[in-house]
Motif scaffolding. Structure first.
Motif, PDB file in Angstrom:
ATOM      1  N   SER A  92      61.090 127.122  -6.019  1.00  0.00           N
ATOM      2  CA  SER A  92      60.792 127.110  -7.013  1.00  0.00           C
ATOM      3  C   SER A  92      61.199 125.649  -8.152  1.00  0.00           C
ATOM      4  N   SER A  93      61.597 126.003  -8.647  1.00  0.00           N
ATOM      5  CA  SER A  93      62.387 124.758  -9.688  1.00  0.00           C
ATOM      6  C   SER A  93      62.871 123.588  -9.217  1.00  0.00           C
ATOM      7  N   GLY A  94      63.358 123.442  -7.313  1.00  0.00           N
ATOM      8  CA  GLY A  94      64.107 122.188  -7.217  1.00  0.00           C
ATOM      9  C   GLY A  94      65.532 122.267  -8.370  1.00  0.00           C
ATOM     10  N   GLN A  95      65.788 123.265  -8.980  1.00  0.00           N
ATOM     11  CA  GLN A  95      66.946 122.627  -9.157  1.00  0.00           C
ATOM     12  C   GLN A  95      68.306 123.945  -9.321  1.00  0.00           C
ATOM     13  N   PRO A  96      70.123 123.558  -9.275  1.00  0.00           N
ATOM     14  CA  PRO A  96      70.634 124.295  -8.567  1.00  0.00           C
ATOM     15  C   PRO A  96      70.733 125.320  -9.261  1.00  0.00           C
ATOM     16  N   LEU A  97      71.143 127.098  -9.615  1.00  0.00           N
ATOM     17  CA  LEU A  97      71.366 128.070 -10.532  1.00  0.00           C
ATOM     18  C   LEU A  97      72.571 128.308 -10.249  1.00  0.00           C
ATOM     19  N   MET A  98      72.953 128.876 -11.939  1.00  0.00           N
ATOM     20  CA  MET A  98      74.137 130.073 -11.270  1.00  0.00           C
ATOM     21  C   MET A  98      73.907 131.086 -12.145  1.00  0.00           C
ATOM     22  N   LEU A  99      74.342 132.256 -11.826  1.00  0.00           N
ATOM     23  CA  LEU A  99      74.391 133.196 -12.657  1.00  0.00           C
ATOM     24  C   LEU A  99      75.355 134.770 -12.020  1.00  0.00           C
ATOM     25  N   ASP A 100      74.801 135.646 -13.449  1.00  0.00           N
ATOM     26  CA  ASP A 100      76.073 136.718 -13.467  1.00  0.00           C
ATOM     27  C   ASP A 100      75.646 137.136 -11.745  1.00  0.00           C
ATOM     28  N   ALA A 101      75.968 138.217 -11.073  1.00  0.00           N
ATOM     29  CA  ALA A 101      75.850 138.494  -9.268  1.00  0.00           C
ATOM     30  C   ALA A 101      75.011 139.757  -9.667  1.00  0.00           C
ATOM     31  N   ARG A 102      75.852 140.720 -11.319  1.00  0.00           N
ATOM     32  CA  ARG A 102      75.314 141.353 -11.285  1.00  0.00           C
ATOM     33  C   ARG A 102      74.277 142.542 -12.531  1.00  0.00           C
ATOM     34  N   ALA A 103      73.868 140.596 -13.229  1.00  0.00           N
ATOM     35  CA  ALA A 103      72.006 140.662 -14.209  1.00  0.00           C
ATOM     36  C   ALA A 103      71.879 142.001 -13.664  1.00  0.00           C
ATOM     37  N   ASP A 104      71.036 142.451 -14.715  1.00  0.00           N
ATOM     38  CA  ASP A 104      69.723 143.711 -14.387  1.00  0.00           C
ATOM     39  C   ASP A 104      68.207 142.898 -15.007  1.00  0.00           C
ATOM     40  N   SER A 105      68.691 142.098 -16.255  1.00  0.00           N
ATOM     41  CA  SER A 105      67.668 141.893 -16.698  1.00  0.00           C
ATOM     42  C   SER A 105      66.704 141.016 -15.750  1.00  0.00           C
ATOM     43  N   LEU A 132      82.061 132.780 -13.249  1.00  0.00           N
ATOM     44  CA  LEU A 132      81.525 131.288 -12.790  1.00  0.00           C
ATOM     45  C   LEU A 132      81.434 130.993 -13.925  1.00  0.00           C
ATOM     46  N   GLU A 133      81.301 130.100 -14.648  1.00  0.00           N
ATOM     47  CA  GLU A 133      80.558 129.441 -15.756  1.00  0.00           C
ATOM     48  C   GLU A 133      79.924 127.934 -15.028  1.00  0.00           C
ATOM     49  N   PRO A 134      78.925 128.037 -15.214  1.00  0.00           N
ATOM     50  CA  PRO A 134      77.906 126.632 -14.631  1.00  0.00           C
ATOM     51  C   PRO A 134      78.402 125.758 -15.623  1.00  0.00           C
ATOM     52  N   GLN A 135      78.802 124.618 -14.159  1.00  0.00           N
ATOM     53  CA  GLN A 135      78.681 123.116 -15.185  1.00  0.00           C
ATOM     54  C   GLN A 135      78.425 122.238 -14.569  1.00  0.00           C
ATOM     55  N   ALA A 136      77.999 121.097 -15.247  1.00  0.00           N
ATOM     56  CA  ALA A 136      77.146 119.864 -15.037  1.00  0.00           C
ATOM     57  C   ALA A 136      77.602 119.019 -13.842  1.00  0.00           C
ATOM     58  N   ASP A 137      78.877 118.898 -14.514  1.00  0.00           N
ATOM     59  CA  ASP A 137      79.463 117.735 -12.686  1.00  0.00           C
ATOM     60  C   ASP A 137      78.739 118.519 -11.606  1.00  0.00           C
ATOM     61  N   LEU A 138      79.351 119.888 -11.351  1.00  0.00           N
ATOM     62  CA  LEU A 138      78.926 121.274  -9.669  1.00  0.00           C
ATOM     63  C   LEU A 138      78.169 121.027  -9.621  1.00  0.00           C
ATOM     64  N   LEU A 139      77.026 121.212 -10.822  1.00  0.00           N
ATOM     65  CA  LEU A 139      75.362 121.218 -10.617  1.00  0.00           C
ATOM     66  C   LEU A 139      74.605 120.562  -9.463  1.00  0.00           C
ATOM     67  N   GLN A 140      74.944 119.218  -9.946  1.00  0.00           N
ATOM     68  CA  GLN A 140      74.794 117.577  -9.443  1.00  0.00           C
ATOM     69  C   GLN A 140      75.694 117.585  -8.623  1.00  0.00           C
ATOM     70  N   MET A 141      76.568 117.885  -7.836  1.00  0.00           N
ATOM     71  CA  MET A 141      77.182 118.190  -6.472  1.00  0.00           C
ATOM     72  C   MET A 141      76.483 118.769  -6.054  1.00  0.00           C
ATOM     73  N   MET A 142      76.216 119.436  -6.149  1.00  0.00           N
ATOM     74  CA  MET A 142      74.764 120.881  -5.042  1.00  0.00           C
ATOM     75  C   MET A 142      73.985 120.320  -4.675  1.00  0.00           C
ATOM     76  N   LEU A 143      73.467 119.384  -5.895  1.00  0.00           N
ATOM     77  CA  LEU A 143      71.837 118.913  -5.785  1.00  0.00           C
ATOM     78  C   LEU A 143      71.752 117.834  -4.478  1.00  0.00           C
ATOM     79  N   ALA A 144      73.220 116.797  -5.355  1.00  0.00           N
ATOM     80  CA  ALA A 144      73.616 116.151  -4.056  1.00  0.00           C
ATOM     81  C   ALA A 144      73.919 115.968  -3.014  1.00  0.00           C
ATOM     82  N   MET A 145      74.647 117.617  -2.892  1.00  0.00           N
ATOM     83  CA  MET A 145      74.644 117.543  -1.195  1.00  0.00           C
ATOM     84  C   MET A 145      73.511 118.670  -0.405  1.00  0.00           C
ATOM     85  N   GLY A 146      72.504 119.404  -1.415  1.00  0.00           N
ATOM     86  CA  GLY A 146      71.315 119.148  -1.001  1.00  0.00           C
ATOM     87  C   GLY A 146      70.841 118.656  -0.469  1.00  0.00           C
ATOM     88  N   SER A 147      70.611 117.164  -1.287  1.00  0.00           N
ATOM     89  CA  SER A 147      70.124 115.898  -0.820  1.00  0.00           C
ATOM     90  C   SER A 147      69.917 115.585   0.688  1.00  0.00           C
TER      91      SER A 147
END
Length: 726
Positions: free
Chosen positions: A343-356, A399-414
């Motif tokens: 929906s957003s077209g952006q990378p996203l990192m979350l806690d895999a065990r979150a319930d909210s 893991l904590e979201p890192q801007a450079d990792l998110l950008q790298m994955m966005l570029a890889m997705g492209s």
């Protein structure tokens, strides 16, 4: 000592949690130099009992084979990887510990005197060691008993991180934990690096300095931290000096990311379809970045949901239930981690065990098993603004979201999106090429494409069959090589014209395996958007049959012309409108016009209207009755009016056109002779009727031809009756 061959199989290595007593009792000592337990000396039994039951780190070497025994305390202190398998000789199975104690062992056995060392450097630190000889019944030294006590000399880990300026955050500890002694220095170094630590401390002791080297330390939370270490001594001993530790985690992480990018690019470069490449992409991505699970989701445009495509999982984790559930699930836009990334077209990192709900990723809805998965990460597969799918990954580390990792994955997705689009375009191009080849193969003409270097790049089936060569033999081959030098020199001017940007049409003869063939050739230049000629399209039609037909037609026409020139009359052919399409030589002489002047003209354009109408009336009768017509026609000549006997008949040519053919013969002289004869006969009959005698004329066959009136009156018979009488 115990010995029982019927007990459990021998254990080949000790572990920290093992029961040394059980392992010693279960070992097959009969295969060693000790032999059966019945032969054990009291000294061996007593010493072994003390060793196994003591809480202090102890070891014993026994016999000429130098068999090594040690207890649980020593195993816990040094680690099992530093100790040799049970029942092996100290001489035959060297280890770092064996090398450290071997000189002292030999000294005690030779001298028969106790020996003590202070601050001996072992692989994991410094120890004080006391060695005592063991005697057999003949008062001969048969073994050595030793105790080890950690000395005050600090380990490499302690030297690195106990300095005031040291950054304890590298290994996850605080200054308070350091000051209160809560750091267990021996636990910081993984077993495989302890020998490296020992060598470094020895180098500092001997040389006063050591070069930097890379190793790993165990973080407080259990994961490993890559570190660059080094140091130097300020004195003759290694007790004081300078030591440094540089955290290489960021560099290693960057290396992993670059390796992941390279691996994905390599997979994409070698793949033919994204569906085939997906498992290799996930494997390269997850293994390089230390993720345990990767799933590819593709957009289903008809139902507007994400659907499972493929996955990769680390073999050490059982995720089968999660994978099977994912294969059955779909995600709508904004639902779950895949849906939110879509929906957003952006990378996203979350806690895999979150319930909210804001962080709900539906991992638990897919399986109750993956409790060991800590982090969920997803990024879109993009083609410009279009979202083609989502890649979802899971890690067992927080893991904590890192801007450079998110950008790298966005570029890889492209990159993946561009790959999918490129493959889609290649597939469309391949289909168009197949369609083009299907069409060109169905065309009876020969079609090929020649590039600017004058090499074949495409040939249809007719072209290949005509020349008797396969497409592979044609492709990339110079046209001169395929055609032969003589034929190539013949078409070279046309080739140069085409490469200069001109369209060319010509006819030629080609020598093939089955003989010479006539061809109509067309060269059409291929000019790109920059106005450059890249090559030309060749279109060849086999006109051999046409040429043979033309030759036969010429021969037939020559025969026709030859015949017509000797016809003793005027021969001609007209169309339905009365236009001449052929006139022989006599006809041209009579009219005083050339053949070119006569073709396409009607009689009304050539002669007086009175005579032209007479000719046209006969032509129309032929066309109307579709039968031959013979007429006596008159025509005014310079010497007067001539009589012509005309025979006209209809016919249809090969194209279906109705024509009128005719031959006219000048019978003026014959007509004049006939008229004179008729006049003479008329005069004779007038004379015969005038005389009073009977006149009777018969042929040589006695057929009566004429009787005068007097004959009829006299005989009472007419001409018909006379002819019947014979």
């Amino acid at each position: 000592m115990l010995d029982n061959d019927k007990r459990m199989p021998p254990v080949n290595r000790f572990t920290i949690d093992s029961d040394i007593k059980i392992q010693v009792g279960s070992h097959h000592w009969s295969s060693a130099s000790l032999g059966n337990s019945e032969a054990d000396s009291p000294s061996l039994k007593n010493t072994l009992s003390i060793l196994l039951n003591s809480p202090c780190p102890m070891l014993m070497v026994w016999g000429g084979d130098r068999l090594l025994f040690y207890n649980e305390a020593l195993c816990n202190l040094l680690g099992e990887h530093l100790l040799m398998p049970l029942g092996q000789s100290l001489n035959a199975y060297p280890t770092p510990i064996g090398e450290a104690i071997h000189p002292s062992i030999e000294q005690v056995l030779i001298a028969g005197q106790p020996h003590h060392t202070e601050d001996s450097c072992f692989s994991i630190g410094h120890f004080s060691a006391s060695y005592s000889p063991l005697w057999d019944e003949g008062d001969r030294p048969i073994g050595v008993f030793a105790t080890l006590t950690p000395s005050a000399s600090p380990t490499l880990s302690e030297r690195l991180f106990s300095q005031p300026e040291a950054n304890l955050e590298i290994i996850g500890y605080t200054q308070q934990e350091l000051e209160t002694g809560q750091i267990r220095w021996s636990d910081l170094t993984p077993p495989e690096y302890r020998e490296l630590d020992r060598l470094m401390l020895d180098s500092i002791s001997q040389k006063g300095v050591v070069g930097s080297f890379e190793k790993e330390y165990i973080h407080k939370d259990g994961h490993r931290v890559p570190i660059l270490v080094g140091g130097a001594s300020f004195s003759d001993t290694s007790d004081s000096g300078f030591f440094f530790a540089i955290n290489l985690s960021d560099r290693r992480e960057m290396e992993r990311r670059l390796a992941a990018q390279y691996a994905v690019v390599r997979v994409l470069a070698e793949a033919t379809h994204f569906s085939d490449a997906a498992p290799a992409i996930l494997q390269s991505l997850c293994k390089t970045l230390d993720w345990q699970l990767g799933i590819v989701w593709s957009v289903d445009r008809e139902t507007n949901v994400l659907r499972y495509v493929n996955h990769w999982q680390a073999p050490q984790i059982d995720l089968q239930e999660l994978i099977e559930t994912s294969q059955r699930m779909t995600f709508a836009p904004g639902v779950g981690l895949p849906g939110r990334v879509w929906s957003s077209g952006q990378p996203l990192m979350l806690d895999a065990r979150a319930d909210s709900p804001p962080h709900e990723n539906r991992l638990k809805a897919r399986s109750a098993a993956p409790a060991q998965l800590r982090t969920a990460f997803g990024f879109p597969i993009l083609l410009g603004d279009e979202r083609l799918g989502v890649i979802e990954c899971f890690s067992d580390r927080p893991l904590e979201p890192q801007a450079d990792l998110l950008q790298m994955m966005l570029a890889m997705g492209s990159q993946m999106g561009q790959f999918m689009e490129r493959k889609r375009a290649e597939e469309a191009l391949r289909r168009r090429e197949e369609e083009l080849r299907l069409i060109t193969n169905a065309v009876p003409a020969l079609i090929s494409y020649v590039d600017r270097q004058r090499c074949y790049r495409f040939n249809n089936r007719s072209y290949e069959q005509w020349f008797g060569c396969s497409g592979a033999e044609f492709y990339g081959t110079h046209i001169g090589e395929m055609m032969g030098d003589e034929a190539y020199q013949g078409i070279l001017p046309y080739v140069e014209q085409a490469l200069a940007g001109e369209s060319v049409n010509f006819e030629t003869q080609l020598t093939l395996r089955e003989g010479r063939r006539y061809a109509s050739v067309s060269y059409t230049p291929h000019i790109n958007d920059r106005g450059e000629v890249e090559g030309f399209v060749v279109l060849i039609n086999d006109i051999s049959d046409r040429k043979q037909t033309e030759l036969a037609l010429r021969e037939s026409r020559a025969l026709f012309e030859s015949f017509m020139q000797y016809v003793p009359g005027c021969a001609y052919i007209k169309d339905e409108q009365g236009r001449y399409v052929y006139v022989n030589a006599i006809g041209t002489r009579l009219t005083g016009r050339s053949l070119e002047e006569l073709i396409g003209k009607t009689d009304f354009e050539l002669i007086d209207a009175e005579y032209a109408q007479l000719f046209r009336d006969t032509d129309l009768e032929v066309l109307k009755t579709n039968q031959p017509v013979e007429r006596l026609e008159r025509f005014l000549h310079e010497d007067g009016e001539h009589s012509w006997m005309a025979l006209k008949f209809p016919f249809v040519d090969a194209s279906g056109q109705r024509l009128i053919a005719g031959m006219s013969f000048d019978i003026t002289d014959r007509k004049r002779a006939e008229d004179a004869l008729q006049e003479s006969e008329r005069r004779y009959r007038v004379l015969a009727e005038a005389i009073p005698q009977l006149v009777w004329i018969a042929t040589s066959e006695d057929r009566t031809e004429y009787i005068n009136q007097k004959f009829c009156e006299y005989t009472g018979l007419n001409l018909e009756q006379m002819q019947q009488l014979g």
